[in-house]
Write a protein that holds these residues in place. Structure first.
Motif, PDB file in Angstrom:
ATOM      1  N   ILE A   1       3.326   4.086  -7.956  1.00 42.82           N
ATOM      2  CA  ILE A   1       4.087   4.885  -7.877  1.00 42.82           C
ATOM      3  C   ILE A   1       4.159   6.311  -9.109  1.00 42.82           C
ATOM      4  CG2 ILE A   1       6.325   6.082  -8.107  1.00 42.82           C
ATOM      5  CD1 ILE A   1       7.346   3.153  -6.600  1.00 42.82           C
ATOM      6  N   VAL A   2       3.710   5.807 -10.206  1.00 44.19           N
ATOM      7  CA  VAL A   2       3.791   5.657 -11.803  1.00 44.19           C
ATOM      8  C   VAL A   2       2.810   5.848 -12.170  1.00 44.19           C
ATOM      9  CG1 VAL A   2       6.121   6.665 -12.101  1.00 44.19           C
ATOM     10  CG2 VAL A   2       5.686   4.665 -13.151  1.00 44.19           C
ATOM     11  N   THR A   3       1.911   6.761 -13.637  1.00 41.13           N
ATOM     12  CA  THR A   3       0.786   6.070 -13.867  1.00 41.13           C
ATOM     13  C   THR A   3       1.033   5.452 -15.263  1.00 41.13           C
ATOM     14  OG1 THR A   3      -0.680   8.292 -12.596  1.00 41.13           O
ATOM     15  CG2 THR A   3      -1.758   7.169 -14.721  1.00 41.13           C
ATOM     16  N   VAL A   4       0.765   3.655 -14.728  1.00 42.60           N
ATOM     17  CA  VAL A   4       1.332   2.635 -15.660  1.00 42.60           C
ATOM     18  C   VAL A   4       0.963   1.805 -15.083  1.00 42.60           C
ATOM     19  CG1 VAL A   4       3.420   3.598 -17.036  1.00 42.60           C
ATOM     20  CG2 VAL A   4       3.780   1.826 -14.858  1.00 42.60           C
ATOM     21  N   PHE A   5       0.555   0.451 -15.727  1.00 43.96           N
ATOM     22  CA  PHE A   5       0.052  -0.442 -15.589  1.00 43.96           C
ATOM     23  C   PHE A   5       0.943  -2.186 -15.904  1.00 43.96           C
ATOM     24  CE2 PHE A   5      -2.913   2.808 -16.882  1.00 43.96           C
ATOM     25  CZ  PHE A   5      -4.173   2.302 -15.828  1.00 43.96           C
ATOM     26  N   PRO A   6       0.869  -3.181 -14.573  1.00 38.66           N
ATOM     27  CA  PRO A   6       1.428  -4.032 -14.512  1.00 38.66           C
ATOM     28  C   PRO A   6       0.898  -4.909 -15.787  1.00 38.66           C
ATOM     29  CG  PRO A   6       0.377  -4.072 -13.402  1.00 38.66           C
ATOM     30  CD  PRO A   6      -0.125  -2.475 -13.159  1.00 38.66           C
ATOM     31  N   SER A   7       2.720  -5.933 -16.642  1.00 41.87           N
ATOM     32  CA  SER A   7       2.259  -6.905 -17.406  1.00 41.87           C
ATOM     33  C   SER A   7       1.701  -8.057 -16.608  1.00 41.87           C
ATOM     34  CB  SER A   7       2.855  -6.784 -18.789  1.00 41.87           C
ATOM     35  OG  SER A   7       4.813  -6.934 -17.909  1.00 41.87           O
ATOM     36  N   THR A   8       2.200  -8.282 -15.554  1.00 44.21           N
ATOM     37  CA  THR A   8       2.477  -9.577 -15.050  1.00 44.21           C
ATOM     38  C   THR A   8       0.753 -10.291 -14.627  1.00 44.21           C
ATOM     39  OG1 THR A   8       2.630  -8.328 -13.130  1.00 44.21           O
ATOM     40  CG2 THR A   8       4.431  -9.564 -13.761  1.00 44.21           C
ATOM     41  N   ALA A   9       0.906 -11.464 -14.929  1.00 48.30           N
ATOM     42  CA  ALA A   9      -0.468 -12.327 -14.937  1.00 48.30           C
ATOM     43  C   ALA A   9      -0.937 -11.708 -13.629  1.00 48.30           C
ATOM     44  CB  ALA A   9      -0.207 -13.664 -15.348  1.00 48.30           C
ATOM     45  N   GLY A  10      -2.793 -11.697 -13.690  1.00 47.51           N
ATOM     46  CA  GLY A  10      -3.081 -11.541 -12.364  1.00 47.51           C
ATOM     47  C   GLY A  10      -2.965 -10.654 -11.087  1.00 47.51           C
ATOM     48  N   THR A  11      -2.404  -9.489 -11.536  1.00 43.21           N
ATOM     49  CA  THR A  11      -1.353  -8.023 -10.963  1.00 43.21           C
ATOM     50  C   THR A  11      -2.570  -7.428 -10.829  1.00 43.21           C
ATOM     51  OG1 THR A  11       0.162  -8.856 -11.330  1.00 43.21           O
ATOM     52  CG2 THR A  11       0.271  -6.620 -10.453  1.00 43.21           C
ATOM     53  N   LEU A  12      -3.609  -7.295 -12.191  1.00 41.60           N
ATOM     54  CA  LEU A  12      -4.040  -5.884 -12.284  1.00 41.60           C
ATOM     55  C   LEU A  12      -6.068  -6.559 -11.806  1.00 41.60           C
ATOM     56  CD1 LEU A  12      -4.978  -5.793 -16.008  1.00 41.60           C
ATOM     57  CD2 LEU A  12      -3.497  -3.545 -14.270  1.00 41.60           C
ATOM     58  N   ASP A  13      -6.207  -7.646 -10.795  1.00 47.22           N
ATOM     59  CA  ASP A  13      -7.041  -7.814  -9.499  1.00 47.22           C
ATOM     60  C   ASP A  13      -7.035  -7.047  -8.571  1.00 47.22           C
ATOM     61  OD1 ASP A  13      -7.956  -9.786 -11.790  1.00 47.22           O
ATOM     62  OD2 ASP A  13      -6.973 -10.911 -11.548  1.00 47.22           O
ATOM     63  N   ASP A  14      -5.643  -6.293  -8.599  1.00 47.07           N
ATOM     64  CA  ASP A  14      -5.363  -5.694  -7.003  1.00 47.07           C
ATOM     65  C   ASP A  14      -6.109  -4.389  -6.463  1.00 47.07           C
ATOM     66  OD1 ASP A  14      -3.013  -5.930  -5.058  1.00 47.07           O
ATOM     67  OD2 ASP A  14      -3.721  -4.062  -5.845  1.00 47.07           O
ATOM     68  N   GLY A  15      -6.602  -4.749  -5.481  1.00 43.69           N
ATOM     69  CA  GLY A  15      -8.431  -3.348  -5.246  1.00 43.69           C
ATOM     70  C   GLY A  15      -7.240  -2.318  -5.843  1.00 43.69           C
TER      71      GLY A  15
ATOM     72  N   VAL B   1      13.300  -7.303 -12.481  1.00 48.28           N
ATOM     73  CA  VAL B   1      12.442  -5.829 -12.903  1.00 48.28           C
ATOM     74  C   VAL B   1      11.175  -5.531 -13.040  1.00 48.28           C
ATOM     75  CG1 VAL B   1      12.855  -3.728 -14.374  1.00 48.28           C
ATOM     76  CG2 VAL B   1      14.841  -4.618 -13.305  1.00 48.28           C
ATOM     77  N   THR B   2      10.950  -7.228 -13.909  1.00 47.30           N
ATOM     78  CA  THR B   2       9.243  -7.131 -14.017  1.00 47.30           C
ATOM     79  C   THR B   2       8.693  -8.112 -13.241  1.00 47.30           C
ATOM     80  OG1 THR B   2      10.147  -8.551 -16.046  1.00 47.30           O
ATOM     81  CG2 THR B   2      10.422  -6.469 -16.741  1.00 47.30           C
ATOM     82  N   ASN B   3       9.319  -8.836 -11.943  1.00 45.74           N
ATOM     83  CA  ASN B   3       8.529  -9.651 -11.755  1.00 45.74           C
ATOM     84  C   ASN B   3       7.870  -8.927 -10.804  1.00 45.74           C
ATOM     85  OD1 ASN B   3       8.653  -8.497  -9.035  1.00 45.74           O
ATOM     86  ND2 ASN B   3      11.038  -9.407  -8.873  1.00 45.74           N
ATOM     87  N   ALA B   4       6.094  -9.982 -10.802  1.00 38.87           N
ATOM     88  CA  ALA B   4       4.627  -9.202 -10.211  1.00 38.87           C
ATOM     89  C   ALA B   4       5.220  -8.125  -8.574  1.00 38.87           C
ATOM     90  CB  ALA B   4       3.666 -10.390  -9.567  1.00 38.87           C
ATOM     91  N   LYS B   5       5.725  -8.435  -7.973  1.00 38.82           N
ATOM     92  CA  LYS B   5       5.652  -8.142  -6.787  1.00 38.82           C
ATOM     93  C   LYS B   5       6.232  -5.991  -7.285  1.00 38.82           C
ATOM     94  CE  LYS B   5       7.667  -7.784  -1.645  1.00 38.82           C
ATOM     95  NZ  LYS B   5       8.110  -8.723  -0.710  1.00 38.82           N
ATOM     96  N   ASN B   6       7.051  -6.628  -8.332  1.00 37.03           N
ATOM     97  CA  ASN B   6       7.771  -5.262  -8.515  1.00 37.03           C
ATOM     98  C   ASN B   6       7.570  -4.576  -9.820  1.00 37.03           C
ATOM     99  OD1 ASN B   6      10.442  -5.485  -6.329  1.00 37.03           O
ATOM    100  ND2 ASN B   6      11.852  -6.307  -8.074  1.00 37.03           N
ATOM    101  N   GLN B   7       6.328  -5.214 -10.329  1.00 36.00           N
ATOM    102  CA  GLN B   7       5.084  -4.529 -11.234  1.00 36.00           C
ATOM    103  C   GLN B   7       4.180  -3.262  -9.996  1.00 36.00           C
ATOM    104  OE1 GLN B   7       4.753  -5.230 -14.983  1.00 36.00           O
ATOM    105  NE2 GLN B   7       5.723  -6.784 -15.304  1.00 36.00           N
TER     106      GLN B   7
END
Length: 437
Positions: free
Chosen positions: A350-364, A338-344
């Motif tokens: 889909i909703v206005t939240v942010f991922p906790s996985t490393a590096g994901t916030l660098d996505d465009g 449920v909490t892996n990078a791809k799923n996060q």
């Protein structure tokens, strides 16, 4: 300053696009008393409890579970969704009865009492390879405090994060002696601008609609607790300085008098009515301004929260594993699924939240605005999360929050000094920390 509206609500969703866990085994051991080594195949049934998700994401979660079960033949996920109201009471009742679900959606403050009772798995030991997959500050947000350093262990896989920029009314700034392009960046600037705005408006416009909460003390740089989490410390010199700053604003009518009520929730409506000039919120609020208050929307400015630490406040949700689960390998596998990078990343789209996985916030998706209101806020908020902190101590109960607000109100009204107010709040809260308090 606390979120006046749209503070993190319990939302969660997951996408049908999944990242399969390699292999079918899972190893590790637990060091928290009562934990056992986590070994064995990923198979059999586990229960998965979420918090107020079914009404919006029922079909989505059904598909997610089906995909996991397809990838791991012989597994079965029993999805339990609880309403937001009474969720903490339900957890407490299940803990007492020994019927906690295998996997639970928990915020840090809900995880803490269960961990203290040795009811949650120590994930630093049970899944040591997982830590690297998450942002360090998100993982640290679930490290439970203890007087014994050896027992400061992680109690949850971080799931999703939230934070918010601050909104300010450029028109109110310009009409009342402030530069509409220079909102306050420091607490000194906040005080200076708030007093000027109140003076020029003759007390008709306030800067803020809430008294400080514990997270405001953290943002100001006040040490909130001792290292072991055994007592509160926000009554130090810095804490007093912050409260005196708010007292000066209150006396000048730069802080709404209604804010002194422990149950006041109207600051958002006041901002919408353009009676206060600075507030915090989320993309949901920006959309609301556009539809419900177009005059306000046309004059909205977005700025970062004030912080003496250089780190914004962060809200977290995670997935914890019951220490007494009879199927820990499958529980851990599904929680990590449920909490892996791809799923996060897919979830955040889909909703206005942010991922906790490393590096994901660098996505465009989080770095480039797309011309929408949601995009504006998303990019602004994502910048804050790289080093944001959950300032609210997990030990801080609702009763302690009420105590703090009441003592702050007495200080605002001049019934006691700022120092005495914080000393009183700390003394009462420290007493509640003790088992026989």
């Amino acid at each position: 300053m606390r979120l006046a509206r749209g503070s993190t609500t319990v939302l969660a969703a997951m996408t049908a696009a999944v990242l399969a866990l390699s292999g079918c085994g899972l190893g590790g051991s637990g060091t928290q008393p009562g934990n056992q080594s986590v070994t064995g195949e990923i198979k059999g049934q586990v229960s998965f409890q979420t918090w107020n998700l079914k009404s919006k994401f029922g079909d989505y979660f059904t598909g997610l579970i089906a995909e996991f079960e397809k990838q791991h033949p012989g597994t079965k996920i029993e999805w339990l969704d609880q309403p937001a109201d009474g969720y903490a009471d339900k957890l407490s009742a299940d803990a007492t009865a020994g019927t906690l679900p295998d996997i639970m959606n928990l915020s840090p403050d809900l995880a803490y009492p269960l961990y203290q009772k040795k009811l949650l798995l120590d994930l630093d030991t049970a899944a040591p390879e997982a830590k690297k997959d998450y942002l360090p500050n998100a993982w640290a947000g679930y490290v439970m405090p203890s007087a014994d350093p050896a027992l400061r262990r992680n109690a949850s896989f971080p799931w999703y994060l939230n934070t918010g920029p601050y909104f300010y009314n450029k028109q109110l700034f310009g009409q009342n002696g402030l530069d509409p392009n220079k909102p306050p960046k420091t607490y000194d600037e906040l005080k200076e601008q708030a007093l000027r705005l109140a003076s020029v408006s003759g007390g008709k416009v306030a800067m803020l609609g809430q008294t400080p909460g514990i997270e405001d003390f953290g943002l100001f740089g006040v040490p909130l607790m001792d290292e072991g989490g055994t007592k509160f410390t926000y009554n130090d010199t810095k804490g007093v300085q912050l409260l005196e700053l708010y007292k000066a604003m209150y006396d000048a009518k730069a802080l709404l008098p209604e804010a002194l009520s422990a149950t006041y929730t109207g600051a958002g409506a006041k901002f919408l009515a353009q009676q206060i000039a600075l507030s915090s919120g989320s993309a949901y609020d920006l959309q609301k301004f556009r539809t419900d208050a177009p005059g306000l929307y046309a004059n909205i400015g977005i700025t970062e929260p004030m912080s003496n630490t250089g780190k914004a406040n962060m809200y977290l949700q995670g997935l914890s594993i019951a220490a007494q689960s009879k199927n820990k390998p499958t529980a851990i596998a599904f929680a990590r699924f449920v909490t892996n990078a791809k799923n996060q990343l897919a979830f955040a789209k889909i909703v206005t939240v942010f991922p906790s996985t490393a590096g994901t916030l660098d996505d465009g998706f989080f770095t480039a605005e797309d011309g929408t209101d949601v995009g504006r806020v998303r990019v602004a908020a994502a910048k804050q999360l790289a080093n944001a902190v959950n300032y609210t101590p997990v030990q801080l109960s609702d009763q302690m929050k009420t105590i703090l607000r009441n003592e702050i109100a007495n200080a605002m009204l001049g019934k006691q000094s700022a120092k005495q107010a914080l000393d009183n709040a700390v003394a009462q809260s420290d007493k509640l920390l003790r088992p026989n308090g």
